[in-house]
Design a protein around this motif. Sequence first.
Motif, PDB file in Angstrom:
ATOM      1  N   SER A 196     134.943  70.193 115.395  1.00  0.00           N
ATOM      2  CA  SER A 196     134.556  68.905 115.957  1.00  0.00           C
ATOM      3  C   SER A 196     133.192  69.101 116.592  1.00  0.00           C
ATOM      4  N   GLN A 197     132.259  68.222 116.233  1.00  0.00           N
ATOM      5  CA  GLN A 197     130.926  68.344 116.803  1.00  0.00           C
ATOM      6  C   GLN A 197     130.227  66.990 116.863  1.00  0.00           C
ATOM      7  N   ILE A 227     123.887  60.082 113.919  1.00  0.00           N
ATOM      8  CA  ILE A 227     124.741  58.888 113.895  1.00  0.00           C
ATOM      9  C   ILE A 227     125.357  58.598 115.263  1.00  0.00           C
ATOM     10  N   ASP A 228     124.986  59.378 116.279  1.00  0.00           N
ATOM     11  CA  ASP A 228     125.474  59.187 117.644  1.00  0.00           C
ATOM     12  C   ASP A 228     126.999  59.131 117.709  1.00  0.00           C
ATOM     13  N   ALA A 229     127.642  60.146 117.128  1.00  0.00           N
ATOM     14  CA  ALA A 229     129.103  60.163 117.097  1.00  0.00           C
ATOM     15  C   ALA A 229     129.617  61.597 116.996  1.00  0.00           C
ATOM     16  N   HIS A 230     130.826  61.809 117.519  1.00  0.00           N
ATOM     17  CA  HIS A 230     131.537  63.067 117.316  1.00  0.00           C
ATOM     18  C   HIS A 230     132.287  62.974 115.998  1.00  0.00           C
ATOM     19  N   CYS A 231     132.302  64.069 115.247  1.00  0.00           N
ATOM     20  CA  CYS A 231     132.940  64.085 113.933  1.00  0.00           C
ATOM     21  C   CYS A 231     133.897  65.267 113.820  1.00  0.00           C
ATOM     22  N   LEU A 232     135.048  65.006 113.206  1.00  0.00           N
ATOM     23  CA  LEU A 232     135.963  66.067 112.808  1.00  0.00           C
ATOM     24  C   LEU A 232     135.588  66.434 111.385  1.00  0.00           C
ATOM     25  N   GLU A 233     135.219  67.699 111.175  1.00  0.00           N
ATOM     26  CA  GLU A 233     134.656  68.107 109.897  1.00  0.00           C
ATOM     27  C   GLU A 233     135.209  69.452 109.444  1.00  0.00           C
ATOM     28  N   LEU A 234     135.037  69.714 108.165  1.00  0.00           N
ATOM     29  CA  LEU A 234     135.238  71.052 107.658  1.00  0.00           C
ATOM     30  C   LEU A 234     134.018  71.888 108.046  1.00  0.00           C
ATOM     31  N   VAL A 235     134.195  73.185 108.113  1.00  0.00           N
ATOM     32  CA  VAL A 235     133.080  74.105 108.347  1.00  0.00           C
ATOM     33  C   VAL A 235     132.076  73.904 107.213  1.00  0.00           C
ATOM     34  N   ALA A 280     128.042  82.401 101.487  1.00  0.00           N
ATOM     35  CA  ALA A 280     127.683  81.431 102.530  1.00  0.00           C
ATOM     36  C   ALA A 280     128.938  80.925 103.239  1.00  0.00           C
ATOM     37  N   ALA A 281     130.014  80.715 102.480  1.00  0.00           N
ATOM     38  CA  ALA A 281     131.269  80.255 103.081  1.00  0.00           C
ATOM     39  C   ALA A 281     131.805  81.290 104.066  1.00  0.00           C
ATOM     40  N   ARG A 282     131.792  82.546 103.680  1.00  0.00           N
ATOM     41  CA  ARG A 282     132.258  83.607 104.589  1.00  0.00           C
ATOM     42  C   ARG A 282     131.419  83.630 105.868  1.00  0.00           C
ATOM     43  N   ARG A 283     130.104  83.557 105.706  1.00  0.00           N
ATOM     44  CA  ARG A 283     129.199  83.616 106.856  1.00  0.00           C
ATOM     45  C   ARG A 283     129.377  82.406 107.770  1.00  0.00           C
ATOM     46  N   GLU A 284     129.374  81.209 107.199  1.00  0.00           N
ATOM     47  CA  GLU A 284     129.522  79.998 108.009  1.00  0.00           C
ATOM     48  C   GLU A 284     130.873  79.961 108.717  1.00  0.00           C
ATOM     49  N   LEU A 285     131.934  80.377 108.035  1.00  0.00           N
ATOM     50  CA  LEU A 285     133.264  80.410 108.655  1.00  0.00           C
ATOM     51  C   LEU A 285     133.259  81.321 109.871  1.00  0.00           C
ATOM     52  N   ARG A 286     132.678  82.510 109.718  1.00  0.00           N
ATOM     53  CA  ARG A 286     132.630  83.446 110.850  1.00  0.00           C
ATOM     54  C   ARG A 286     131.752  82.895 111.973  1.00  0.00           C
ATOM     55  N   GLU A 287     130.561  82.396 111.620  1.00  0.00           N
ATOM     56  CA  GLU A 287     129.639  81.917 112.651  1.00  0.00           C
ATOM     57  C   GLU A 287     130.214  80.736 113.436  1.00  0.00           C
ATOM     58  N   GLU A 288     130.840  79.782 112.736  1.00  0.00           N
ATOM     59  CA  GLU A 288     131.293  78.565 113.402  1.00  0.00           C
ATOM     60  C   GLU A 288     132.675  78.679 114.034  1.00  0.00           C
ATOM     61  N   LEU A 298     126.979  80.800 117.013  1.00  0.00           N
ATOM     62  CA  LEU A 298     126.512  79.427 116.851  1.00  0.00           C
ATOM     63  C   LEU A 298     124.991  79.354 116.924  1.00  0.00           C
ATOM     64  N   ASP A 299     124.423  78.445 116.101  1.00  0.00           N
ATOM     65  CA  ASP A 299     122.991  78.174 116.186  1.00  0.00           C
ATOM     66  C   ASP A 299     122.711  77.473 117.511  1.00  0.00           C
ATOM     67  N   ASN A 300     121.434  77.415 117.914  1.00  0.00           N
ATOM     68  CA  ASN A 300     121.096  76.843 119.219  1.00  0.00           C
ATOM     69  C   ASN A 300     121.310  75.326 119.283  1.00  0.00           C
ATOM     70  N   ASN A 301     121.590  74.690 118.157  1.00  0.00           N
ATOM     71  CA  ASN A 301     121.899  73.257 118.150  1.00  0.00           C
ATOM     72  C   ASN A 301     123.355  72.976 117.806  1.00  0.00           C
ATOM     73  N   GLU A 302     124.183  74.008 117.801  1.00  0.00           N
ATOM     74  CA  GLU A 302     125.602  73.841 117.466  1.00  0.00           C
ATOM     75  C   GLU A 302     126.455  73.951 118.731  1.00  0.00           C
ATOM     76  N   PHE A 303     127.158  72.888 119.018  1.00  0.00           N
ATOM     77  CA  PHE A 303     128.110  72.837 120.130  1.00  0.00           C
ATOM     78  C   PHE A 303     129.428  72.404 119.498  1.00  0.00           C
ATOM     79  N   ILE A 304     130.155  73.393 118.992  1.00  0.00           N
ATOM     80  CA  ILE A 304     131.279  73.159 118.099  1.00  0.00           C
ATOM     81  C   ILE A 304     132.586  73.563 118.768  1.00  0.00           C
ATOM     82  N   GLU A 305     133.589  72.703 118.627  1.00  0.00           N
ATOM     83  CA  GLU A 305     134.950  73.016 119.037  1.00  0.00           C
ATOM     84  C   GLU A 305     135.776  73.246 117.781  1.00  0.00           C
ATOM     85  N   VAL A 306     136.521  74.333 117.743  1.00  0.00           N
ATOM     86  CA  VAL A 306     137.391  74.630 116.611  1.00  0.00           C
ATOM     87  C   VAL A 306     138.696  73.875 116.808  1.00  0.00           C
TER      88      VAL A 306
END
Length: 177
Positions: free
Chosen positions: A58-59, A64-72, A84-92, A134-142
């Motif tokens: 969730s981020q 779009i000025d909204a919180h979204c529930l998304e896949l990684v 890329a999937a392995r890396r993004e999954l671990r990072e996020e 997380l990247d410096n613009n990622e504020f992600i809740e799992v």
Amino acid sequence: MDDWTLRESVTEYETPWYTGGYDRLEQPDGSEKNYYWASLPDAVVVVALDGDDVVMVSQYRPVIDAHCLELVAGIVEDESYEAAARRELREETGYDADTVTLLQEFAVATGVLRHNRGIVVAEGLSESMEGRELDNNEFIEVERVPREDALARARAEQPANDATLEGLLLAAADGYL
């Protein structure tokens, strides 16, 4: 291009995220027209399955000025969709996957974008020894969502996200959900 002739290709602007411009084409009837495009790097979307759950994020999306529930998801960085999937999954999320399977690669919004997306299923999740990065613009809740509820949640929670819907629909069609 079968009766289509490229007369000129112009890049009008470049940003850190995408490049934009137009191609001037002679059409089959002899007339000419500018076709505008934006070029983005390839992206991967990860359907991360852990037992009876889909691991989602969730981020807030400022565009779009909204919180979204998304896949990684994330950009493919000179690597395969699976890497890329392995890396993004671990990072996020802080999870590693035993197996990753590319379900589909496709072109996105072909009327305006030069952009490919790969949908990957990740299975056999375990907590990564490296943790999240997380990247410096990622504020992600799992968020863990039961497999049987994932598609309904993605459709019901507004705004619905295209990549999430595509990933879950492909995973469901291939028997993962």
